[in-house]
Design an enzyme around this catalytic site. Sequence first.
Site, short mmCIF file in Angstrom:
data_model
loop_
_atom_site.label_atom_id
_atom_site.label_comp_id
_atom_site.label_asym_id
_atom_site.label_seq_id
_atom_site.Cartn_x
_atom_site.Cartn_y
_atom_site.Cartn_z
N THR A 1 -11.49 6.84 16.80
CA THR A 1 -11.08 5.53 16.30
C THR A 1 -12.10 5.06 15.28
O THR A 1 -13.29 5.36 15.42
CB THR A 1 -10.96 4.48 17.42
OG1 THR A 1 -10.64 3.20 16.84
CG2 THR A 1 -12.24 4.35 18.22
N SER B 1 -12.32 1.73 14.54
CA SER B 1 -12.45 0.30 14.79
C SER B 1 -13.64 0.01 15.70
O SER B 1 -13.68 0.48 16.84
CB SER B 1 -11.17 -0.23 15.44
OG SER B 1 -11.39 -1.45 16.10
N CYS C 1 -13.05 -8.84 9.65
CA CYS C 1 -11.82 -8.32 10.23
C CYS C 1 -12.06 -7.15 11.18
O CYS C 1 -11.25 -6.90 12.06
CB CYS C 1 -10.87 -7.88 9.11
SG CYS C 1 -10.42 -9.17 7.95
N SER D 1 0.52 4.05 1.87
CA SER D 1 0.59 4.86 3.09
C SER D 1 2.01 4.89 3.64
O SER D 1 2.83 4.00 3.38
CB SER D 1 -0.36 4.30 4.15
OG SER D 1 0.14 3.08 4.69
N ARG E 1 0.84 -1.18 0.00
CA ARG E 1 0.00 0.00 0.00
C ARG E 1 0.89 1.24 0.00
O ARG E 1 2.07 1.17 0.33
CB ARG E 1 -0.92 0.01 1.22
CG ARG E 1 -1.99 -1.07 1.20
CD ARG E 1 -2.75 -1.11 2.51
NE ARG E 1 -3.34 0.20 2.83
CZ ARG E 1 -3.73 0.56 4.05
NH1 ARG E 1 -3.56 -0.27 5.07
NH2 ARG E 1 -4.27 1.74 4.25
N ARG F 1 -11.03 8.02 10.07
CA ARG F 1 -10.11 7.31 9.20
C ARG F 1 -8.88 8.19 9.01
O ARG F 1 -8.85 9.33 9.43
CB ARG F 1 -10.77 7.05 7.83
CG ARG F 1 -11.99 6.14 7.86
CD ARG F 1 -11.63 4.68 8.01
NE ARG F 1 -10.68 4.26 6.99
CZ ARG F 1 -11.02 3.89 5.75
NH1 ARG F 1 -12.28 3.92 5.38
NH2 ARG F 1 -10.10 3.50 4.90
N GLY F 2 -7.88 7.66 8.33
CA GLY F 2 -6.69 8.46 8.04
C GLY F 2 -5.43 7.81 8.56
O GLY F 2 -5.46 6.86 9.35
N ASN F 3 -4.28 8.33 8.11
CA ASN F 3 -3.01 7.77 8.52
C ASN F 3 -2.66 8.19 9.95
O ASN F 3 -3.34 9.03 10.57
CB ASN F 3 -1.90 8.13 7.53
CG ASN F 3 -1.70 9.63 7.40
OD1 ASN F 3 -1.84 10.38 8.36
ND2 ASN F 3 -1.37 10.09 6.21
N VAL F 4 -1.59 7.63 10.48
CA VAL F 4 -1.20 7.89 11.86
C VAL F 4 -0.94 9.37 12.09
O VAL F 4 -1.41 9.96 13.07
CB VAL F 4 0.04 7.05 12.23
CG1 VAL F 4 0.58 7.46 13.60
CG2 VAL F 4 -0.29 5.56 12.21
N LYS G 1 -3.44 -7.88 10.70
CA LYS G 1 -4.77 -7.63 11.27
C LYS G 1 -5.78 -7.19 10.22
O LYS G 1 -6.99 -7.29 10.44
CB LYS G 1 -4.69 -6.57 12.38
CG LYS G 1 -4.33 -5.17 11.92
CD LYS G 1 -4.24 -4.21 13.10
CE LYS G 1 -3.87 -2.81 12.66
NZ LYS G 1 -4.87 -2.18 11.82
N ASP G 2 -5.30 -6.73 9.06
CA ASP G 2 -6.19 -6.30 7.98
C ASP G 2 -6.48 -7.41 6.97
O ASP G 2 -7.21 -7.20 6.00
CB ASP G 2 -5.59 -5.11 7.22
CG ASP G 2 -5.43 -3.89 8.09
OD1 ASP G 2 -6.25 -3.70 9.01
OD2 ASP G 2 -4.47 -3.12 7.86
N ARG H 1 -4.10 11.47 12.33
CA ARG H 1 -4.85 11.22 13.56
C ARG H 1 -4.18 11.92 14.74
O ARG H 1 -4.87 12.51 15.59
CB ARG H 1 -4.96 9.72 13.81
CG ARG H 1 -5.75 8.98 12.74
CD ARG H 1 -5.95 7.53 13.08
NE ARG H 1 -6.49 6.80 11.94
CZ ARG H 1 -7.19 5.68 12.02
NH1 ARG H 1 -7.46 5.17 13.22
NH2 ARG H 1 -7.64 5.07 10.95
N ARG I 1 -14.19 -2.65 17.33
CA ARG I 1 -13.66 -3.28 18.55
C ARG I 1 -13.17 -2.22 19.53
O ARG I 1 -13.50 -2.25 20.73
CB ARG I 1 -12.50 -4.23 18.20
CG ARG I 1 -11.75 -4.72 19.45
CD ARG I 1 -10.49 -5.49 19.09
NE ARG I 1 -9.55 -4.73 18.30
CZ ARG I 1 -8.68 -3.84 18.79
NH1 ARG I 1 -8.66 -3.58 20.09
NH2 ARG I 1 -7.84 -3.22 18.00
#
Length: 332
Positions: free
Chosen positions: A124, A126, A242, A12, A10, A146-149, A80-81, A152, A128
Amino acid sequence: MSAPLRLGTRRSTLAMAQSQMVADAVAAASGRAVELVPIVSEGDVNRASLSQLGGRGVFANGLREALAADRCDFLVHSLKDLPTVQPEGLVIAATPPREDARDVVVTRDGTPLGSLAPGSRVGTGSPRRIAQALRHNPRLDIHDIRGNVDSRLARVRDGELDAVILAAAGISRLGGDLGGLQAEALGLAEWPTAPGQGSLAIETRSDIDPEVHAALAELDDEDTRVAITAERVVLNALDAGCSAPVGTHASLAGGDLRLRAVVYALDGSQRIGIDRTVRLAPGYGGETGSGNGADAADDGGPIARAARAGREAARRLLERGAADLVPRESTT
């Protein structure tokens, strides 16, 4: 001179960083140069909520299509994805040693999640993490983001959010710089994370050159593969996507596999959990802890035993009512 190997990834910043780490290791193992091939996934362009996207492999499908079409030789995924059903013709050649599997809560001043004031804005995407956060502190105002680290973290730094919940491994792979923000690591006993979190998966075609496959396989870590097998089998056996509100974590100690799995209601109001400890060391049979001895005669090796532990954990979760809490997915 052999042509460079092509690693599909990817685009990112995090994906490129972790892929470069793998590229360097594969180059050392194979003696061949490795070049990155950036690929756009559905999850990169579809800005819908993760809860709406579900478990359809939105971060993996585009990469897998490129691999099957021979536009690259192997892929690096955040495990995890990755959906739990393996496509025909593709294999996971290696799971390198796992990094920190925990989640972290990032704030401006280090206030713990449970102590954040009523109405604090926590970001977040997620389901979970949303369920877990609300269970720890029902007064929070959860924002589905959503979005990259970096983006965020910027939303916390700028005051738009009071906290975000992120994977510790992702922060570490980006160098660990929070730009003055503070992180609270969340213990895995009370806050189990996504199956495979902290792990990478190196995927290739089943008909790849055996020498290439052997070079990739040199990066495999058996302890990691055993642990993530148990975790992902839980998710698969629950028939959950997932992004379902399921937390699992498996660890190895003294020849035992210790597995914790928890299913949450989306609003955090309920949870159903189970712990299992399975003996893995050669020469030993049976189980300890919450097991009933059903696997005592199992001699299928650590991977087979881990898979059995995951299936048994899922079965017991379903017996206790987990099916009423988990959104079901037919394309996990």
